[in-house]
Motif scaffolding. Structure first.
Motif, PDB file in Angstrom:
ATOM      1  N   MET A  24      85.289 -16.864   7.902  1.00  0.00           N
ATOM      2  CA  MET A  24      84.388 -17.591   7.544  1.00  0.00           C
ATOM      3  C   MET A  24      84.092 -18.885   8.712  1.00  0.00           C
ATOM      4  N   GLU A  25      85.162 -19.137   9.195  1.00  0.00           N
ATOM      5  CA  GLU A  25      85.156 -20.189   9.915  1.00  0.00           C
ATOM      6  C   GLU A  25      84.416 -19.958  11.281  1.00  0.00           C
ATOM      7  N   ARG A  74      73.872 -20.220   3.917  1.00  0.00           N
ATOM      8  CA  ARG A  74      74.671 -19.237   4.706  1.00  0.00           C
ATOM      9  C   ARG A  74      73.798 -17.846   4.476  1.00  0.00           C
ATOM     10  N   ASP A  75      73.399 -17.019   5.427  1.00  0.00           N
ATOM     11  CA  ASP A  75      72.734 -15.930   5.342  1.00  0.00           C
ATOM     12  C   ASP A  75      73.228 -15.080   6.089  1.00  0.00           C
ATOM     13  N   LEU A  76      73.881 -13.997   5.878  1.00  0.00           N
ATOM     14  CA  LEU A  76      74.368 -12.809   6.707  1.00  0.00           C
ATOM     15  C   LEU A  76      73.467 -12.035   7.631  1.00  0.00           C
ATOM     16  N   SER A  77      72.339 -11.971   7.012  1.00  0.00           N
ATOM     17  CA  SER A  77      71.178 -11.293   7.852  1.00  0.00           C
ATOM     18  C   SER A  77      70.883 -12.182   9.094  1.00  0.00           C
ATOM     19  N   CYS A  78      71.200 -13.430   9.195  1.00  0.00           N
ATOM     20  CA  CYS A  78      70.732 -14.272  10.498  1.00  0.00           C
ATOM     21  C   CYS A  78      72.013 -14.121  11.397  1.00  0.00           C
ATOM     22  N   LEU A  79      73.160 -13.447  11.158  1.00  0.00           N
ATOM     23  CA  LEU A  79      74.199 -13.126  12.215  1.00  0.00           C
ATOM     24  C   LEU A  79      73.757 -12.563  13.412  1.00  0.00           C
ATOM     25  N   GLN A  80      72.901 -11.318  13.309  1.00  0.00           N
ATOM     26  CA  GLN A  80      72.536 -10.613  14.671  1.00  0.00           C
ATOM     27  C   GLN A  80      71.508 -11.548  15.366  1.00  0.00           C
ATOM     28  N   PRO A  81      70.308 -12.339  14.797  1.00  0.00           N
ATOM     29  CA  PRO A  81      69.449 -12.978  15.459  1.00  0.00           C
ATOM     30  C   PRO A  81      70.313 -14.293  16.269  1.00  0.00           C
ATOM     31  N   ARG A  82      71.255 -14.577  15.670  1.00  0.00           N
ATOM     32  CA  ARG A  82      71.910 -15.971  15.997  1.00  0.00           C
ATOM     33  C   ARG A  82      73.020 -15.326  17.304  1.00  0.00           C
ATOM     34  N   LEU A  83      73.612 -14.453  17.261  1.00  0.00           N
ATOM     35  CA  LEU A  83      74.249 -13.762  18.316  1.00  0.00           C
ATOM     36  C   LEU A  83      73.591 -13.565  19.446  1.00  0.00           C
ATOM     37  N   ILE A  84      72.289 -13.164  19.060  1.00  0.00           N
ATOM     38  CA  ILE A  84      71.204 -12.959  20.573  1.00  0.00           C
ATOM     39  C   ILE A  84      71.082 -14.120  20.962  1.00  0.00           C
ATOM     40  N   GLU A  85      70.787 -15.354  20.255  1.00  0.00           N
ATOM     41  CA  GLU A  85      70.447 -16.373  20.774  1.00  0.00           C
ATOM     42  C   GLU A  85      71.562 -17.027  21.538  1.00  0.00           C
ATOM     43  N   ASP A 132      76.949 -20.369  12.792  1.00  0.00           N
ATOM     44  CA  ASP A 132      75.697 -20.980  12.226  1.00  0.00           C
ATOM     45  C   ASP A 132      74.581 -20.034  11.785  1.00  0.00           C
ATOM     46  N   ILE A 133      74.925 -19.419  10.732  1.00  0.00           N
ATOM     47  CA  ILE A 133      74.260 -18.460  10.205  1.00  0.00           C
ATOM     48  C   ILE A 133      73.419 -18.886   9.038  1.00  0.00           C
ATOM     49  N   ARG A 134      73.045 -20.334   8.885  1.00  0.00           N
ATOM     50  CA  ARG A 134      72.049 -20.748   7.828  1.00  0.00           C
ATOM     51  C   ARG A 134      70.726 -20.298   8.095  1.00  0.00           C
ATOM     52  N   ASN A 135      70.116 -20.105   6.998  1.00  0.00           N
ATOM     53  CA  ASN A 135      68.620 -19.688   7.334  1.00  0.00           C
ATOM     54  C   ASN A 135      67.827 -20.809   7.147  1.00  0.00           C
ATOM     55  N   GLY A 136      66.356 -20.792   6.929  1.00  0.00           N
ATOM     56  CA  GLY A 136      65.531 -21.798   7.049  1.00  0.00           C
ATOM     57  C   GLY A 136      65.705 -22.607   6.004  1.00  0.00           C
ATOM     58  N   GLN A 137      66.145 -22.394   4.818  1.00  0.00           N
ATOM     59  CA  GLN A 137      66.514 -23.132   3.269  1.00  0.00           C
ATOM     60  C   GLN A 137      67.893 -23.750   3.734  1.00  0.00           C
ATOM     61  N   GLY A 138      68.588 -23.643   4.933  1.00  0.00           N
ATOM     62  CA  GLY A 138      69.978 -24.332   4.792  1.00  0.00           C
ATOM     63  C   GLY A 138      71.193 -23.573   4.398  1.00  0.00           C
TER      64      GLY A 138
END
Length: 281
Positions: free
Chosen positions: A122-123, A137-148, A129-135
């Motif tokens: 979790m740390e 936590r959203d695991l589906s954001c992990l891949q795009p965030r790692l690409i970023e 920082d996998i927060r979505n547009g609503q702030g």
């Protein structure tokens, strides 16, 4: 940050194919990792050769997981190495399985999520920082965030982490061979890197097994590993650089100290007949 470099240690049994460098568990300690990489890279550049192997557990537990991932996925040539391989550790599995399960649309299981949380994942997610547009936590954001953070090439390197690597009579892996289970190396390291058995309590994999050094070896050669701190193997209360030495058929490079959060990033430089230890923390 200062890097301790030991004297060369004679080891006639050590016969790699050329000059090898290996770095043990990082666990988000990016600053000492960078210091060790610079010293090792300078040595490799001066020698005109040197292959780097990360032994896994890049994240969880430490202060800078994003920094550790960025350093590990930087092309080896930028440090002075002729090549580089990332091997998978048990903590890296939390990233890989999450990416795989979210891509499948199934989502992660509650049991897996609990094990990951207990191991500090979790740390890592908080720092990525996998927060979505609503702030939220959203695991589906992990891949795009790692690409970023790492780029497509960096994410591809993480997804492509291997299980083991050979160089001469050395086998590099995260947690070592299957001596405890009586499984020969050719079968043990043939298992796929993405191990899920730990979710049901199994450690029968080169990313998780811990007690193999208490058994007589059934495989030839030298195993270079991380995963289990040398101070625990040698019965010491604190970390010492001189604990990282070849013991029969293994060399351990996990630099965990006694105090909570105390960690040294430990690596080894190896050539035919000798090796030396690098450490920073």
């Amino acid at each position: 940050m200062d890097v301790l470099i030991s004297d060369w240690i004679d080891a006639p049994e050590l016969q790699p194919d050329g000059r090898e460098y290996a770095i043990g568990d990082v666990h988000g300690f990016a600053e000492p990792l960078e210091a060790v990489l610079r010293e090792m890279g300078e040595s490799a550049a001066n020698a005109g050769q040197g292959y780097l192997t990360f032994l896994g557990d890049l994240t969880d537990k430490g202060p800078d997981h994003v920094g550790a991932l960025k350093l590990a996925t930087t092309p080896g040539q930028k440090w002075g190495f002729t090549g580089k391989t990332l091997l998978v550790g048990n903590h890296d599995l939390f990233v890989l399985i999450t990416l795989e399960d979210m891509a499948s649309g199934d989502g992660v299981s509650a049991r897996f999520a609990k094990i990951a949380e207990l191991n500090g994942f979790m740390e890592t997610l908080e720092q990525i920082d996998i927060r979505n547009g609503q702030g939220r936590r959203d695991l589906s954001c992990l891949q795009p965030r790692l690409i970023e953070l790492l780029g497509e090439a960096g994410l591809s390197e993480i997804n492509g982490m291997g299980g083991a690597r050979k160089s001469g009579n050395i086998t590099f892996s995260h947690a070592g061979p299957g001596w405890y289970y009586g499984i020969p190396a050719n079968e043990w390291f043939a298992q796929p890197p993405r191990f899920r058995g730990f979710i049901d309590g199994s450690e029968a994999h080169y990313t998780w097994t811990r007690f193999w050094w208490t058994r007589a070896p059934i495989d030839p050669g030298i195993f270079v590993h991380g995963h289990t701190p040398e101070r625990m193997i040698w019965g010491e209360s604190t970390w010492r650089q001189d604990l990282h030495r070849i013991d029969g058929q293994r060399l351990g490079l996990d630099g965990l100290g006694w105090a909570d959060g105390e960690r040294y990033v430990v690596g080894a430089e190896m050539e035919a007949g000798r090796y030396r230890i690098y450490s920073a923390g």
